[in-house]
Enzyme design. Structure first.
Site, mmCIF file in Angstrom:
data_model
loop_
_atom_site.group_PDB
_atom_site.id
_atom_site.type_symbol
_atom_site.label_atom_id
_atom_site.label_comp_id
_atom_site.label_asym_id
_atom_site.label_seq_id
_atom_site.Cartn_x
_atom_site.Cartn_y
_atom_site.Cartn_z
ATOM 1 N N SER A 173 -11.791 -24.809 1.810
ATOM 2 C CA SER A 173 -12.999 -24.162 2.312
ATOM 3 C C SER A 173 -12.887 -22.667 2.038
ATOM 4 O O SER A 173 -11.896 -22.194 1.491
ATOM 5 C CB SER A 173 -13.142 -24.410 3.810
ATOM 6 O OG SER A 173 -12.178 -23.632 4.492
ATOM 7 N N LYS A 174 -13.912 -21.949 2.473
ATOM 8 C CA LYS A 174 -13.965 -20.490 2.256
ATOM 9 C C LYS A 174 -12.709 -19.779 2.760
ATOM 10 O O LYS A 174 -12.331 -18.754 2.208
ATOM 11 C CB LYS A 174 -15.178 -19.915 2.985
ATOM 12 C CG LYS A 174 -16.470 -20.153 2.259
ATOM 13 C CD LYS A 174 -17.443 -18.982 2.486
ATOM 14 C CE LYS A 174 -18.658 -19.106 1.606
ATOM 15 N NZ LYS A 174 -19.429 -20.326 1.891
ATOM 16 N N ARG A 175 -12.088 -20.328 3.784
ATOM 17 C CA ARG A 175 -10.885 -19.688 4.315
ATOM 18 C C ARG A 175 -9.812 -19.528 3.244
ATOM 19 O O ARG A 175 -8.959 -18.678 3.326
ATOM 20 C CB ARG A 175 -10.261 -20.533 5.445
ATOM 21 C CG ARG A 175 -11.048 -20.595 6.706
ATOM 22 C CD ARG A 175 -10.270 -21.323 7.789
ATOM 23 N NE ARG A 175 -9.699 -22.572 7.320
ATOM 24 C CZ ARG A 175 -8.404 -22.798 7.156
ATOM 25 N NH1 ARG A 175 -7.539 -21.864 7.413
ATOM 26 N NH2 ARG A 175 -7.975 -23.974 6.732
ATOM 27 N N GLY A 228 -10.237 -18.589 0.260
ATOM 28 C CA GLY A 228 -10.646 -17.673 -0.803
ATOM 29 C C GLY A 228 -11.868 -18.235 -1.495
ATOM 30 O O GLY A 228 -12.662 -18.940 -0.884
#
Ligand code: GLU
Length: 491
Positions: free
Chosen positions: A254-256, A258
């Site tokens: 996920s976005k976490r 990067g």
């Protein structure tokens, strides 16, 4: 395989394509290309409230960037079109009405308030959520009365109350669900739009899709789809659910972690051919060792059987390594063509544009040797362009050297280099190695000091090549400045 393979990528335009979406598209594309079949793109835009402007364009741009051409779909069209579900509403309505007429579906008039209260009650009682089938018992007369009151119903599927729905997943093997765990799901919403389940089944049938290749998260929807195939009298396609993609911490990517949006990778200077190769290995493998493969090699060897059930781990280090390796395999001209926009954009604005093309040509091979991504290129070569290098003078004093020794070394080098008849790799080497010896220094010490003087940094491309590209004039000037810096530095 006797029938012609037809696969599809069926994105919902509810966001910008991320690595996971495009891996799904890639695998469906590879399977179609391997079997010389057709690859279809179908836009599942039936969730009007969640549709994001620009998402369709971004999805198509992502596919084009990786060169995943589609035989049918937006812009190309084809005989099974239109390829936007929002333009096929009549088909879904017809299917829903047919299911009602056959007794496989029914109209439901429950208000959102009632459904909300029902859910709250289920939660309170710790029961699994799901529609309580209240309207399943309504007679035709009761429905007619509600219609005349101006109520607009949804259409729900009459899920069998007993038994199992089972299928053989190409990747997961035999999968089976108890029917009583599946509620009477909605087929057609009150605004006339179908739900994903109905539209997906109607279209996969209408478009003659033979293999549904999609993300693992859709496994739990598959029994609903199979029930619909059966009720509609359609033969179901084969299903292959791709393993999840995890971040290095083994949590769903996920976005976490990067960048996840595909276009971000393009903008960071990953090559589409490297990305293609890398994404292929997120779940598929040729054997247990081969990493770098050409597009043709992948198409030729691709099979669903070699897709693993184990979640794939997205390893950025590996992507960087692979991208670097693809960068080095480009011809010098091709590298130049691809890197140039990054160089133009990434060099500080005070550097005069247009860049001197001759100079750029000479310096680019040094960047090509080192860059892992194209966005790194300006940072690797900016010292070639800046008019004044910014660095701490102490950097000129190499390990185990004194200020005096460094100063002396630079002065001697300045003298020798100005007297050189030619300023080439060999001549530089020929004069600088003996000079180090003369000065009682290790070659690395002298070169380290010179490297900082001419590039402003301790890590840079090979010294002599760099100096040749920079040219004698600028080298001498920079060494002169370094000498000044050392003189000013209090001992
Ligand atoms: N529209 C669904 C998605 O966005 C398609 C799932 C499927 O391939 O059936 O993932």
């Amino acid at each position: 395989m006797t029938e012609t393979v037809r696969t599809r990528f069926a994105p919902s335009p509810t966001g910008f394509p991320h690595v996971g979406n495009i891996r799904t598209a890639l695998f469906a594309w590879l399977f179609a290309r391997h079997h010389k079949g057709s690859f279809v793109v179908r836009i599942e835009d039936t969730d009007v409230a969640r549709t994001v402007t620009g998402a369709v364009e971004a999805i198509l741009e992502g596919l084009r960037w990786l060169n995943l051409d589609w035989d049918e779909g937006p812009e190309t069209e084809g005989k099974y079109g239109p390829y936007f579900q929002s333009q096929r509403l009549a088909l879904y309505k017809e299917a829903a009405e047919r299911l009602v007429a056959q007794g496989n579906a029914y109209y439901c008039y429950c208000s959102p308030e009632r459904l909300e209260a029902m859910r709250a009650e289920q939660a309170r009682r710790k029961q699994p959520p799901g529609y309580d089938r209240m309207c399943r018992r309504l007679t035709a007369d009761e429905c007619a009365r509600k219609n005349s009151e101006g109520l607009t119903p949804v259409v729900r599927f009459k899920t069998p109350l007993e038994g199992k729905t089972a299928y053989h997943d190409v990747i997961w093997g035999d999968v089976s669900f108890e029917n009583n765990t599946i509620d009477d799901f909605v087929l057609l919403k009150s605004d006339g739009y179908p739900t994903y389940h109905l539209a997906n089944v109607v279209d996969d049938h209408a478009m003659e899709i033979t293999h549904v290749i999609r993300a693992e998260e859709w496994i739990s929807s598959t029994p609903r789809h199979l029930m619909l195939y059966r009720a509609l009298g359609y033969a179901p396609p084969q299903f292959a659910h791709l393993p999840m993609i995890l971040g290095p911490d083994r949590v769903k990517l996920s976005k976490r972690h990067g960048a996840v949006s595909l276009i971000e990778y393009r903008d960071q200077g990953y090559l589409p051919e490297a990305m293609f190769n890398f994404l292929t290995l997120l779940g598929w493998s040729l054997d247990d060792k081969t990493e770098i493969m050409t597009r043709e090699q992948i198409i030729q060897n691709f099979s669903l059987e070699r897709i693993s059930k184990t979640a794939a781990v997205f390893n950025l280090e590996k992507l960087n390594w692979m991208n670097g390796s693809y960068i080095r395999s480009l011809s010098a001209d091709e590298f130049m063509r691809r890197a140039m926009p990054f160089l133009e954009k990434g060099l500080p604005p005070e550097i005069k544009r247009p860049l001197d093309s001759d100079y750029v040509h000479r310096m680019m091979p040094l960047a090509q040797e080192r860059a892992r991504t194209l966005v790194e290129v300006p940072g690797l070569v900016d010292f070639f362009f800046v008019s004044e290098l910014q660095y701490e003078p102490v950097l000129l004093i190499d390990k185990k050297m004194t200020r005096e020794a460094s100063l002396q070394a630079l002065e001697a080098a300045h003298q020798k280099l100005s007297a050189l008849p030619s300023f080439e790799n060999d001549s530089l080497e020929g004069v600088l190695r003996p000079l180090a010896e003369e000065l009682g220094l290790k070659a690395g010490q002298l070169f380290g000091t010179l490297r900082v003087a001419v590039t402003g940094r301790t890590v840079a491309p090979p010294l002599f090549q760099t100096m040749v590209v920079i040219g004698r004039g600028l080298c001498m000037e920079r060494i002169g400045i370094a000498i000044e810096k050392l003189r000013r530095l209090a001992g």
